[in-house]
Write an enzyme that holds these catalytic residues in place. Structure first.
Site, mmCIF file in Angstrom:
data_model
loop_
_atom_site.group_PDB
_atom_site.id
_atom_site.type_symbol
_atom_site.label_atom_id
_atom_site.label_comp_id
_atom_site.label_asym_id
_atom_site.label_seq_id
_atom_site.Cartn_x
_atom_site.Cartn_y
_atom_site.Cartn_z
ATOM 1 N N GLY A 47 0.870 -1.451 -0.047
ATOM 2 C CA GLY A 47 -0.203 -0.002 -0.131
ATOM 3 C C GLY A 47 0.865 1.436 -0.054
ATOM 4 O O GLY A 47 0.315 2.322 0.440
ATOM 5 N N SER A 48 2.060 1.254 -0.298
ATOM 6 C CA SER A 48 3.039 2.395 -0.260
ATOM 7 C C SER A 48 2.472 3.533 -1.544
ATOM 8 O O SER A 48 2.173 4.624 -1.234
ATOM 9 C CB SER A 48 4.466 2.204 -0.776
ATOM 10 O OG SER A 48 4.564 1.529 -1.984
ATOM 11 N N ASN A 49 1.693 2.964 -2.771
ATOM 12 C CA ASN A 49 1.007 3.897 -3.358
ATOM 13 C C ASN A 49 -0.155 4.319 -2.953
ATOM 14 O O ASN A 49 -0.601 5.435 -3.036
ATOM 15 C CB ASN A 49 0.686 2.916 -4.702
ATOM 16 C CG ASN A 49 1.980 2.912 -5.851
ATOM 17 O OD1 ASN A 49 2.607 4.064 -6.242
ATOM 18 N ND2 ASN A 49 2.754 1.798 -5.857
ATOM 19 N N LEU A 92 -4.212 -7.232 -6.994
ATOM 20 C CA LEU A 92 -3.544 -8.518 -7.578
ATOM 21 C C LEU A 92 -4.661 -9.363 -8.223
ATOM 22 O O LEU A 92 -4.217 -10.639 -8.948
ATOM 23 C CB LEU A 92 -2.689 -9.355 -6.654
ATOM 24 C CG LEU A 92 -1.459 -8.522 -6.315
ATOM 25 C CD1 LEU A 92 -0.543 -9.342 -5.469
ATOM 26 C CD2 LEU A 92 -0.525 -8.148 -7.423
ATOM 27 N N ASN A 116 -4.520 1.889 -13.803
ATOM 28 C CA ASN A 116 -3.752 0.725 -13.260
ATOM 29 C C ASN A 116 -2.090 1.254 -13.353
ATOM 30 O O ASN A 116 -2.042 2.134 -14.294
ATOM 31 C CB ASN A 116 -3.990 -0.481 -13.781
ATOM 32 C CG ASN A 116 -2.779 -1.400 -13.241
ATOM 33 O OD1 ASN A 116 -2.867 -1.489 -11.962
ATOM 34 N ND2 ASN A 116 -1.803 -2.214 -13.766
ATOM 35 N N HIS A 127 1.557 -0.460 -13.748
ATOM 36 C CA HIS A 127 2.382 -1.537 -13.713
ATOM 37 C C HIS A 127 3.964 -1.064 -13.500
ATOM 38 O O HIS A 127 4.344 -0.198 -14.235
ATOM 39 C CB HIS A 127 2.147 -2.143 -15.103
ATOM 40 C CG HIS A 127 2.975 -3.404 -15.296
ATOM 41 N ND1 HIS A 127 2.226 -4.604 -14.601
ATOM 42 C CD2 HIS A 127 4.007 -3.843 -15.899
ATOM 43 C CE1 HIS A 127 3.029 -5.489 -14.806
ATOM 44 N NE2 HIS A 127 4.365 -5.039 -15.489
ATOM 45 N N ASP A 164 -3.052 -5.778 -18.460
ATOM 46 C CA ASP A 164 -1.990 -4.970 -18.854
ATOM 47 C C ASP A 164 -2.029 -4.402 -20.218
ATOM 48 O O ASP A 164 -1.107 -4.385 -20.968
ATOM 49 C CB ASP A 164 -0.701 -5.479 -18.757
ATOM 50 C CG ASP A 164 -0.320 -5.815 -17.264
ATOM 51 O OD1 ASP A 164 -0.975 -5.289 -16.322
ATOM 52 O OD2 ASP A 164 0.438 -6.587 -16.895
ATOM 53 N N GLU A 182 7.249 5.582 -8.904
ATOM 54 C CA GLU A 182 5.648 5.518 -8.719
ATOM 55 C C GLU A 182 5.557 6.683 -7.686
ATOM 56 O O GLU A 182 4.272 7.456 -7.769
ATOM 57 C CB GLU A 182 5.317 4.229 -7.848
ATOM 58 C CG GLU A 182 5.572 2.976 -8.994
ATOM 59 C CD GLU A 182 5.252 1.737 -8.368
ATOM 60 O OE1 GLU A 182 5.159 0.735 -9.207
ATOM 61 O OE2 GLU A 182 5.483 1.543 -7.102
HETATM 62 C C1 GAR Z 1 3.851 -1.463 -6.959
HETATM 63 O O1 GAR Z 1 4.997 -1.584 -7.562
HETATM 64 C C2 GAR Z 1 2.840 -1.588 -8.279
HETATM 65 O O2 GAR Z 1 3.218 -1.197 -9.656
HETATM 66 C C3 GAR Z 1 2.656 -2.903 -8.545
HETATM 67 O O3 GAR Z 1 2.653 -3.598 -7.377
HETATM 68 C C4 GAR Z 1 3.347 -2.631 -6.412
HETATM 69 C C5 GAR Z 1 2.562 -2.407 -5.202
HETATM 70 O O4 GAR Z 1 3.213 -1.893 -4.191
HETATM 71 N N1 GAR Z 1 1.765 -3.479 -9.401
HETATM 72 C C6 GAR Z 1 1.615 -4.563 -10.283
HETATM 73 O O5 GAR Z 1 2.637 -5.357 -10.307
HETATM 74 C C7 GAR Z 1 0.552 -4.882 -11.071
HETATM 75 N N2 GAR Z 1 0.630 -5.815 -11.997
HETATM 76 P P1 GAR Z 1 2.644 -1.084 -2.896
HETATM 77 O O6 GAR Z 1 1.434 -2.010 -2.533
HETATM 78 O O7 GAR Z 1 3.339 -0.746 -2.042
HETATM 79 O O8 GAR Z 1 1.775 0.191 -3.600
#
Ligand code: GAR
Length: 195
Positions: free
Chosen positions: A12-14, A86, A103, A105, A146, A175
């Site tokens: 969940g950093s994003n 996911l 989304n 990626h 994707d 990100e």
């Molecule tokens: C992020 O790096 C995002 O780009 C990736 O999962 C990570 C989630 O990090 N997404 C994918 O790979 C989608 N196919 P977060 O939970 O710390 O935000």
């Protein structure tokens, strides 16, 4: 005020960064809701600490979509953000939010995309392939993995000595730098100049 729902499955950093960005004064949108499939995911605690409601659905409920759509409509959600989510998003939900579901990626699509390519797996594949550049792709979501129209990309050099962890760190920086601002520019305040 436009309302955003963030779908997230893990760290969940994003999600945290996007919540904080839209909590700053003067924004035209706010994160109304976090939606997850994992009760024990760190994103649940992050949402709670930032005062954002979090709703949990199981895999079957996400596959079906009806209850998730009902929640989004009840809460007046305008934009759906997938940030490390996911599971597949149900086609009726995608249809309902077409053009308003985005989304991120962690590679330069179409490279290192598709099923099974998420998080660390992507960075390991980038290192194994000897790539010199990687990055992020922010794209519209359609019914195929994707595959939706690309909104924004940013890239970063991969050094020959970089490990998957090094690449992950670099991509995470991109990100944090771009995702919230791109959401704002594209979906929340498209007519306003954003610095
Ligand atoms: C992020 O790096 C995002 O780009 C990736 O999962 C990570 C989630 O990090 N997404 C994918 O790979 C989608 N196919 P977060 O939970 O710390 O935000």
């Amino acid at each position: 005020m436009k309302k955003i729902a963030i779908f997230a499955s893990g760290n969940g950093s994003n999600a945290e960064n996007i919540i904080r960005y839209f909590q700053m004064p003067g924004r035209d949108g706010r994160v109304e809701l976090v939606v997850t499939n994992r009760r024990d995911a760190p994103v649940v605690g992050r949402a709670a600490r930032l005062g954002v409601d979090c709703e949990i659905f199981d895999r079957e409920q996400f596959r079906d979509g009806a209850r998730v759509i009902e929640l989004l409509e009840r809460r007046g959600i305008d934009v759906v953000v997938l940030a490390g989510f996911l599971l597949m998003v149900a086609p009726p939900l995608i249809a309902r939010y077409r053009g308003r579901i985005v989304n991120i990626h962690p590679s330069l699509l179409p490279k290192f995309g598709g099923k099974g390519m998420y998080g660390r797996h992507v960075h390991e594949a980038v290192v194994a392939a000897g790539e010199k550049v990687t990055g992020i792709t922010i794209h519209h979501v359609n019914e195929h993995y994707d595959d939706g129209a690309v909104i924004f990309t940013a890239s970063v050099a991969v050094e020959p000595t970089d490990s998957a962890d090094d690449v992950a760190r670099k991509v995470q920086e991109l990100e944090q730098e771009h995702f919230a601002a791109v959401i704002d520019r594209e979906f929340i305040a498209p007519s306003r100049q954003i610095d």
